[in-house]
Design an enzyme around this catalytic site. Structure first.
Site, PDB file in Angstrom:
ATOM      1  N   LYS A  32      -2.365  -5.632  -5.639  1.00  0.00           N
ATOM      2  CA  LYS A  32      -1.026  -5.399  -6.196  1.00  0.00           C
ATOM      3  C   LYS A  32      -0.069  -6.522  -5.828  1.00  0.00           C
ATOM      4  CE  LYS A  32      -1.474  -0.398  -6.420  1.00  0.00           C
ATOM      5  NZ  LYS A  32      -1.277   0.854  -5.695  1.00  0.00           N
ATOM      6  N   ASP A  71      -6.723  -2.644  -2.193  1.00  0.00           N
ATOM      7  CA  ASP A  71      -5.939  -2.242  -3.368  1.00  0.00           C
ATOM      8  C   ASP A  71      -4.522  -2.823  -3.289  1.00  0.00           C
ATOM      9  OD1 ASP A  71      -5.718  -0.581  -5.758  1.00  0.00           O
ATOM     10  OD2 ASP A  71      -4.247   0.533  -4.556  1.00  0.00           O
TER      11      ASP A  71
END
Ligand code: ADP
Ligand code: ASP
Ligand code: MG
Length: 813
Positions: A681, A677
């Site tokens: 980003k 994750d």
């Protein structure tokens, strides 16, 4: 003398006719009054349909005639006392019998000639005006009925006859000289040709009848009584926000009606304008409303007076090098169109004289093509010009106002607004008097275009935002809650009317033409249709609303797959779903390019740091010419929670489990713990900084042992965390030995990116990071010594929803 005309809706029912008669009776009359009446609403269409059926040998024409009969007989029964009904009914029946014989004749011949059609249509006005006259007499008014065919003389162009004003004016004046009745009721629309055969003045022509009479008699006023409170800034059926225009000049009214404002039939204005007779448009059903007064120029508050549109337009383009510098081409073109009686609505010529484009009604398209191709047969044969190019399924929208010439930048405003809403403009024409700017667009865009234009010219204080929401889980639910509580604030303070036009989750979808009420959206959605993503996307596009925003609160790649079509239709996309921006670079780039090309916004602030202004800050830096050298960040609220709680004495598995139980991780905590994750980003931040990077280019220094990472399911994963407890303890021990803390850090530096666990000392800005906070340090050419820091809550449904909310507002500001 005063001339009043009542339209189809005004005499469309018993109650309406009563209303009309009471308006006439209570009128402060100065001298005599002529009252022109249209057919009852819908009757002319029915007469045409009956004639067409009969002409095609279809027996259904009888059913249609029956309907027409019922309407009129019902009116008689509703309007008159029983005692007089039978004689009136028998008179109406007599007319209806004639109508029936006419249709029977057409049925037998098997053909509906234009001449018979005019005769057929005349029954609508003959019946309605006669009924009104009888009602007025019955009320005790000195009223008489006169057949307009004895007053108005035309040529023999059935359906669209041209008035012979000399003869007509004479007939009208001499009739009124010898006419004793104070109220003269006349059927509109109908006239007679050279052999006294019935002709008609064109659809909507009752207005014209009234104008002809008013001009001949030099009336003091011509009043057009209809079903709206005047000429409005736009067609109220298409633009609900339209408002009545109190005063308008003859020229403006002419332009607006020419470009589709049906409230007045275009030829109506000329005869009364020549005599400077004011036209007053009034609403039969709201007689106290002021209406619209059409007369010579007056003060104008707005640069634009009104906007209108014509559907079903075709563009004809004549093009070729053989036209350049040779005079007479346009004359031949327009002569050819004139011979075929094709009405030219709009003309534009390229300044190179290489082409001329004209806009005509689609119904004229084929005969225009034939006429022009035959006129230029030789040139086409010699290849000096191309065969006429015909494009259909178009429409014209026009902005009209006497005052436009006194303002700068109006066309910029107009085309800017159309452009922002992905409305493609095919051709533009501006009258040299600058009373009108018109644009040819696809017919599917008319409603949207009129609303967009209306908004920029007449509703400067408010803008409408039409939102479609996919995903109603934690974030989606919170977003709808926030929108609901802010709706009135947005309207009052920002002038934004945010309407939720569609909501969908994985099971259901619901749309509303007027906006879903947010106090009841859950029940509404439950009562909606079964969710089908393709249908959902189609519906969003078909609604074709201005300032449309699609909001993706899901984590679905199928939903992310819709962005490109939305953007191509000018629909903005706001998303907290990271899939699109972290997919292949080519796809990310394509979406950004589409957004630019189609003037839509593609906003994903919440992809990084939830509601924190991370991407916006970065964008501002880059746009203002700064260069981003390094980004260091703690971007995972989940990992931050885990490492903040993983302190001496704690068990790593228990900490992770607690994070999951409290909703700080994905259902499969590995998505967070693996660093995937965070990789997404930092990839997005790197791309927004200008780097061309793929997910695989990001180095991941994972702290998870492979067995845990690749465990077959979540339970097995947790077991592996126990198996490797010592590994985690060791990581912690190493850090605390140095007086440092563990943080999962993402780093971007000069085109390269990595993620991994790092221990940071007391002096480091990351050391004091609490709870689920995120922090981002931007080191740039301008912020070279000390980084620019963005820090704050970086996870949670509430802050994510408010980030989405802000992006929605950003799409229109
Ligand atoms: P009538 O039967 O009274 O002649 P019409 O149907 O011909 O009435 O014209 C009135 C209608 O014109 C209105 O109901 C409205 O829907 C339509 N219309 C279109 N453009 C405009 C406009 N700019 N202002 C007012 N009405 C308009
Ligand atoms: N009845 C005719 C029509 O429908 C004329 C009119 O209403 O003005 O076109
Ligand atoms: Mg009309």
């Amino acid at each position: 003398m005063q001339v009043l005309k009542f339209g189809g809706t005004s005499v469309g029912s018993t109650q309406a006719i009563e209303q009309v008669c009471s308006i006439i009776a209570s009128y402060k009359r100065k001298g005599r009054m002529a009252v022109v009446v249209s057919a009852m609403s819908g009757v002319t269409d029915k007469l045409i349909a009956a004639g067409q059926q009969a002409g095609q040998g279809q027996e259904q024409y009888r059913t249609i005639l029956q309907e027409i009969e019922n309407r009129h007989l019902e009116a008689i029964r509703g309007l008159f006392p029983i005692t007089v009904q039978s004689s009136l009914l028998s008179q109406v029946k007599k007319q209806l019998n004639q109508l029936e014989s006419l249709c029977d004749g057409i049925f037998q011949v098997g053909e509906l000639s234009r001449r018979s059609l005019d005769k057929l249509m005349s029954f609508g006005e003959l019946l309605s005006s006669w009924i009104v006259a009888e009602k007025l007499k019955q009320m005790g008014l000195p009223a008489g009925w006169k057949d307009s065919r004895e007053l108005i003389s035309t040529d023999a162009q059935f359906g669209h006859a041209l008035v012979d004003f000399e003869v007509t004016d004479h007939q009208v004046t001499s009739f009124f000289q010898h006419q004793p009745s104070e109220y003269v009721i006349l059927p509109g629309f109908i006239a007679s040709g050279p052999d006294k055969e019935t002709t008609t003045l064109g659809r909507g022509g009752s207005d014209y009848t009234a104008a002809i009479v008013a001009a001949a008699m030099d009336a003091s006023v011509l009043e057009i009584w209809t079903d709206v409170s005047g000429m409005m800034t736009a067609d109220p059926r298409l633009v609900p926000q339209a408002i009545a225009i109190p005063r308008i000049s003859y020229e403006e009214a002419m332009e607006l009606s020419h470009f589709g404002a049906k409230v007045i039939y275009p030829p109506t204005i000329q005869p009364v304008m020549n005599r400077r007779i004011p036209i007053w448009i009034k609403n039969t059903f709201a007689p106290d409303d002021y209406g619209t007064l059409i007369q010579d120029n007056g003060e104008k508050p707005f640069p634009v007076t009104g906007i209108s549109g014509i559907q079903k337009i075709a563009l004809l383009t004549l093009e070729g090098s053989g036209m350049v510098g040779i005079p007479g081409f346009s004359k031949r073109l327009f002569d050819a169109l004139l011979r075929e009686k094709v009405n030219v609505i709009l003309i534009t010529q390229s300044s190179s004289e290489h082409s001329i484009t004209t806009g005509v009604h689609e119904s004229d398209m084929l005969k225009a093509k034939a006429a022009i191709d035959s006129e230029f047969a030789q040139e086409i044969h010699d290849k000096r010009i191309e065969p006429l190019l015909v494009e259909r399924d178009l429409a014209i929208v026009a902005v009209v106002g006497d005052n436009m010439k006194n303002y700068h930048g109006l066309s910029g405003k107009l085309f800017g607004a159309l452009g922002r809403n992905a409305i493609n403009v095919r051709a533009i024409a501006q009258g040299s008097t600058e009373k009108n700017i018109s644009a040819v667009i696809n017919k599917a865009d008319v409603k949207k275009a009129l609303n967009v234009i209306h908004e920029v010219f007449f509703e400067s204080e408010t803008r409408q935002v039409n939102v479609f929401v996919a995903g109603t889980g934690n974030v989606g639910g919170k977003l709808l809650e926030q929108l609901q509580s802010q709706q009135s604030y947005l309207l009052q303070e920002l002038g934004l009317q945010v309407r939720i036009m569609g909501i969908a989750n994985s099971r259901k979808m619901r749309f509303s033409e007027t906006g879903i009420h947010l106090d009841n959206w859950k029940a509404d959605l439950e009562a909606g249709h079964e969710m089908d993503l393709t249908q959902f996307a189609q519906r969003v596009r078909d609604m074709n609303l201005r300032n449309s925003v699609f909001v993706d609160n899901t984590a679905s790649d199928e939903v992310a797959g819709l962005y490109s079509t939305f953007l191509q239709h000018g629909i903005s996309v706001v998303t907290c779903n990271k899939i699109a921006c972290s997919s292949e670079y080519a796809n990310y780039k394509k979406l950004k390019d589409l957004a630019r090309k189609f003037n839509a916004s593609f906003l994903f602030e919440t992809n990084v740091g939830a509601g924190l202004p991370v991407i916006n800050t970065l964008n501002d830096l880059v746009r203002s010419g700064d260069k981003v050298n390094t980004i260091e960040a703690v971007l995972s609220g989940s990992l931050n929670f885990v490492f903040n709680n993983f302190v001496n004495g704690a068990n790593f598995r228990k900490v992770v489990k607690a994070a999951q139980d409290e909703g700080y991780t994905e259902p499969d905590p590995r998505i967070d713990l693996s660093g995937k994750d965070v990789m997404r980003k930092i990839l997005i931040l790197a791309r927004e900084s200008g780097a061309v990077l793929e997910m695989k280019d990001i180095v991941n220094h994972s702290f998870l042992p492979d067995e845990a990472l690749h465990a077959k399911d979540v339970n097995a994963f947790y077991e592996q965390l126990d198996v490797h407890a010592a590994h985690f303890q060791q990581l912690l021990q190493n850090a605390s030995d140095k007086g440092e803390r563990l943080k999962f850090v993402a780093r971007y530096h000069n085109g390269e990116a990595s993620v991994g666990l790092q221990s940071v000392g007391r002096e480091h800005p990351f050391y004091q990071l609490e709870g689920k906070d995120n922090i981002v340090l931007f080191t740039t050419s301008r912020y070279a010594e000390q980084p620019l820091i963005v820090k704050g809550a970086g996870a949670g449904a509430d802050v994510t929803a408010s980030g989405i909310f802000a992006d929605i507002i950003r799409t229109v500001r």
